[in-house]
Enzyme design. Structure first.
Site, PDB file in Angstrom:
ATOM      1  N   GLU A 187       0.826  -1.202   0.000  1.00  0.00           N
ATOM      2  CA  GLU A 187       0.000   0.000   0.000  1.00  0.00           C
ATOM      3  C   GLU A 187       0.863   1.256   0.000  1.00  0.00           C
ATOM      4  OE1 GLU A 187      -3.298   2.624   0.255  1.00  0.00           O
ATOM      5  OE2 GLU A 187      -2.959   0.620  -0.557  1.00  0.00           O
ATOM      6  N   HIS A 198       2.634   1.921  -3.351  1.00  0.00           N
ATOM      7  CA  HIS A 198       1.657   2.505  -4.277  1.00  0.00           C
ATOM      8  C   HIS A 198       1.460   3.983  -3.985  1.00  0.00           C
ATOM      9  CE1 HIS A 198      -2.788   3.077  -5.427  1.00  0.00           C
ATOM     10  NE2 HIS A 198      -2.069   3.174  -6.525  1.00  0.00           N
TER      11      HIS A 198
END
Length: 329
Positions: free
Chosen positions: A74, A77
């Site tokens: 996460e 990203h």
């Protein structure tokens, strides 16, 4: 200066493709809630790994369990998305500075910047609203939209590469835009399928097993009112119906886009238009084949990731073909 601007725009296009792919990889690994807060992770700019950091994170988020693999997916990203946002900001600022001399496409650059800000909000809401499917689908479509508009900006900066205008191709522009609309609908359906974790609920080719459970009425069963939407909250028959509609519209898109691209290849006189049509046809056939292979091999992660990537490539190739058909030499 103009050449550097083109290089920055091209870099932004490539970075946007990476961000879209990383977003799909994060989603497919069920890592969307790897960090329960935003924009950091458990209150830190990186994933907490020191003992005191983990203790502080667990105190701040007692209902969460730190999974370092998902959290790093996460955050990586987010790092790439943040970098893309800064690059797009620089593109908009450079366009503003150049309005007194040989102006750059300012409105398009500012539109992309506004979209990036909204995309960041969607990213925050994705986490704070626990993967609400409407937000997740909007976030996915936002990423595709940014990639598409950056590609369009790069095309506008390279108008000199269109050496000829072909009236026969311009006459195909209407069917091309209809086909582009069909493709956008298909991508949105794919986003809705992914947001509701509906892929494994329709196995078998060409029809789903348990196809008797398909119901148009069940498609209006919306995912609302849940505390957490991870892994989906809709009933089996609704998810099966979502997946099956995605398959049906894939065939509609295949027909419309394949027909439009074939007409361009047949009508074109220059290699520029012929090759643009052939690229769309190649990507279209590859994408449909990969979709069938995903179902046949029971949804392997990397093949599904490739399916997401190919959707983005098909979209920008189709946008390029539409642009070439409409622009003037």
């Amino acid at each position: 200066m103009e050449r550097k601007y083109k290089y920055v725009t091209l870099f932004a296009c490539l970075l946007a493709a990476v961000v879209v792919t990383l977003g799909a990889y994060t989603r497919l690994n069920n890592a969307g809630l790897g960090c329960p807060d935003w924009p950091g992770c458990y209150g830190f700019l990186t994933v907490p790994d020191e003992h005191h950091e983990i203790s502080a994170a667990l105190q701040a988020f007692p209902d969460s369990e730190i999974e370092h693999g998902k959290a790093w997916l996460e955050m990586i990203h987010r790092y790439f998305a943040g970098t893309l946002g800064l690059v797009i900001l620089s593109i908009a600022l450079l366009a503003l500075r150049r309005q007194t001399e040989k102006p750059l496409p300012l409105k398009l650059a500012l539109s992309i910047l506004v979209l990036v800000v909204f995309q960041a909000l969607l990213g925050m809401w994705t986490v704070t609203m626990n993967l609400q499917p409407f937000i997740v689908m909007g976030h996915l479509l936002g990423g595709f939209s940014i990639l598409t508009l950056l590609t369009l900006l790069y095309l506008r900066l390279n108008n000199q590469f269109v050496f000829t205008e072909e009236p026969k191709i311009r006459r195909q522009s209407r069917i091309l835009f209809i086909a582009l609309g069909a493709l956008i609908v298909q991508i949105a359906l794919g986003g809705w399928l992914a947001a509701n974790y509906a892929a494994p609920h329709c196995v078998g080719l060409p029809l789903c097993q348990n196809i008797e459970l398909f119901s148009l009425e069940s498609l209006f069963h919306l995912p609302v009112g849940a505390a957490n939407y991870e892994y989906g909250v809709l009933p089996f028959e609704t998810r099966l119906s979502i997946h099956f509609i995605h398959r049906v519209w894939a065939m509609v898109t295949l027909v419309f886009l394949g027909f439009a691209a074939c007409r361009v290849v047949v009508a074109a006189q220059s290699d520029l238009f012929k090759n643009a049509g052939r690229i769309v046809l190649f990507l279209l056939i590859t994408q449909v084949s990969v979709g069938a292979a995903i179902v046949h091999w029971q949804f392997p992660l990397h093949l599904t990731l490739f399916h997401n990537f190919m959707a983005a490539m098909l979209l920008i190739a189709t946008v390029r073909l539409c642009y070439l058909a409409r622009c003037k030499a």
